[in-house]
Scaffold this active site. Structure first.
Site, PDB file in Angstrom:
ATOM      1  N   ASN A   9       0.872  -1.175   0.000  1.00  0.00           N
ATOM      2  CA  ASN A   9       0.000   0.000   0.000  1.00  0.00           C
ATOM      3  C   ASN A   9       0.910   1.227   0.000  1.00  0.00           C
ATOM      4  OD1 ASN A   9      -1.793   2.033   0.537  1.00  0.00           O
ATOM      5  ND2 ASN A   9      -2.354   1.329   2.598  1.00  0.00           N
ATOM      6  N   LYS A  11       0.137   4.194  -0.283  1.00  0.00           N
ATOM      7  CA  LYS A  11      -0.537   5.374   0.302  1.00  0.00           C
ATOM      8  C   LYS A  11      -0.322   6.594  -0.594  1.00  0.00           C
ATOM      9  CE  LYS A  11      -0.269   3.216   4.791  1.00  0.00           C
ATOM     10  NZ  LYS A  11      -0.260   3.364   6.239  1.00  0.00           N
ATOM     11  N   HIS A  98      -9.578   1.170   4.605  1.00  0.00           N
ATOM     12  CA  HIS A  98      -8.346   1.379   5.366  1.00  0.00           C
ATOM     13  C   HIS A  98      -8.636   2.329   6.530  1.00  0.00           C
ATOM     14  CE1 HIS A  98      -4.318   2.572   6.453  1.00  0.00           C
ATOM     15  NE2 HIS A  98      -3.895   1.487   5.841  1.00  0.00           N
ATOM     16  N   GLU A 100      -7.098   4.748   7.621  1.00  0.00           N
ATOM     17  CA  GLU A 100      -6.891   6.168   7.285  1.00  0.00           C
ATOM     18  C   GLU A 100      -8.110   6.727   6.551  1.00  0.00           C
ATOM     19  OE1 GLU A 100      -3.111   5.505   5.398  1.00  0.00           O
ATOM     20  OE2 GLU A 100      -2.312   4.960   7.359  1.00  0.00           O
ATOM     21  N   GLU A 170      -5.666  -4.801  10.436  1.00  0.00           N
ATOM     22  CA  GLU A 170      -4.619  -3.817  10.700  1.00  0.00           C
ATOM     23  C   GLU A 170      -4.923  -3.058  11.985  1.00  0.00           C
ATOM     24  OE1 GLU A 170      -2.565  -2.711   6.714  1.00  0.00           O
ATOM     25  OE2 GLU A 170      -4.248  -1.372   7.021  1.00  0.00           O
ATOM     26  N   GLY A 176       2.356   2.220  10.814  1.00  0.00           N
ATOM     27  CA  GLY A 176       3.334   3.288  10.636  1.00  0.00           C
ATOM     28  C   GLY A 176       4.034   3.703  11.922  1.00  0.00           C
ATOM     29  N   SER A 216       3.194  -2.131  10.387  1.00  0.00           N
ATOM     30  CA  SER A 216       4.641  -2.280  10.573  1.00  0.00           C
ATOM     31  C   SER A 216       5.150  -3.683  10.234  1.00  0.00           C
ATOM     32  CB  SER A 216       5.050  -1.870  11.990  1.00  0.00           C
ATOM     33  OG  SER A 216       4.663  -0.527  12.249  1.00  0.00           O
TER      34      SER A 216
HETATM   35  P1  PGA Z   1       2.686   0.235   7.661  1.00  0.00           P
HETATM   36  O1  PGA Z   1       1.229   0.477   7.011  1.00  0.00           O
HETATM   37  O2  PGA Z   1       3.191  -1.056   7.090  1.00  0.00           O
HETATM   38  O3  PGA Z   1       3.492   1.416   7.241  1.00  0.00           O
HETATM   39  O4  PGA Z   1       2.487   0.164   9.145  1.00  0.00           O
HETATM   40  C1  PGA Z   1       0.351  -0.590   6.777  1.00  0.00           C
HETATM   41  C2  PGA Z   1      -0.956  -0.072   6.227  1.00  0.00           C
HETATM   42  O5  PGA Z   1      -1.444   0.950   6.732  1.00  0.00           O
HETATM   43  O6  PGA Z   1      -1.528  -0.656   5.284  1.00  0.00           O
END
Ligand code: PGA
Length: 254
Positions: A9, A11, A98, A100, A170, A176, A216
């Site tokens: 992803n 983003k 997601h 976000e 997630e 992140g 992560s």
């Molecule tokens: P990350 O993000 O691997 O940077 O923690 C995962 C995601 O939000 O899909």
């Protein structure tokens, strides 16, 4: 048998030319194949066509996914993208729900459910995200929280081909932040998701739906994660932005 999936992803990272560059570099890294791992990259919408061309011209061993979609077919929905627009440029997957998008853009379980139905009607594989915030984890009600999300996100969903519906668990506190859930934490919730899928769709279908972990995940922890019985791969943010790291992750997931 569920095929392990590693989905990147990106983003809101990479301009068009940077996206093409990353896709080319990833193709180079993965040119010996991805073993039995299904690899997908999900660039920003404006990069999709460029990455689609890299995939097509190089017969690259990874699929293409979008990060969002709208459920209507066409019309006055400024700023949105319809499922058949994704199909037309070769995107076979799409992330929905997601955290976000839920958090910053107010996406609800009802929206996510409509998006899943629209995608599946167009043969696009949804990668449907769920996961709890830190306060729910600390209150110890995370399993119930995620199970309720799954029930709402899959309401009245008809799954003809369970290999073409993917869930990503997630935990928001792990996204992140560098704080990965332990493989046991991931298994606890992914296992509960599987049990919920058994209740909703029956054992046979539930056994074929991939449940990914995200938050992560990287080349170092992926092997432990996929060793768990109900963790079928990862949705990867930060570690998907560098081709060697992402390729190493694919290798370690085999
Ligand atoms: P990350 O993000 O691997 O940077 O923690 C995962 C995601 O939000 O899909």
């Amino acid at each position: 048998m569920r095929k392990v999936m590693i989905a990147g992803n990106w983003k809101m990272n990479k301009t068009f030319s940077e996206g093409v560059e990353l896709a080319l570099a990833l193709n180079e890294e993965l040119k010996d194949g991805t073993g039995d791992v299904e690899v997908v990259v999900c660039p920003p919408a404006v990069d999709l066509k460029g990455v689609a061309e890299v995939i097509e011209q190089n017969d690259a061993p990874f699929g293409l996914g979008a990060q969002n979609v709208y459920w209507e077919e066409k019309g006055a929905f400024t700023g949105e993208t319809a499922p058949d627009m994704l199909t037309a440029i070769g995107a076979g997957y799409c992330i929905i729900g997601h955290s976000e998008r839920r958090g910053y853009f107010g996406e609800t379980d009802e929206d996510i459910n409509k998006k899943a139905k629209a995608l599946m009607a167009h043969g696009i594989v949804p990668i449907s995200c769920c996961g709890e915030p830190l306060e729910i984890r600390e209150a110890g009600t995370h399993v119930e929280f995620v199970v309720n999300q799954i029930k709402a996100d899959t309401a009245d969903l008809v799954i003809d081909d369970p290999a073409k519906y993917v869930i990503a668990y997630e935990p928001i506190w792990a996204i992140g932040t560098g704080k990965t859930a332990t493989a046991d934490d991931a298994q606890e919730v992914c296992g509960a998701i599987r049990e919920t899928l058994v209740e909703i769709f029956g054992a046979e279908t539930a056994a074929e739906i991939r449940v990914l972990y995200g938050g992560s995940a990287n080349e170092k922890n992926i092997a432990d994660l996929v060793a768990k019985p109900d963790v079928d791969g990862a949705l990867v943010g930060g570690a998907s932005l560098k081709a060697p790291q992402f390729a190493e992750m694919v290798k370690n997931a085999q």
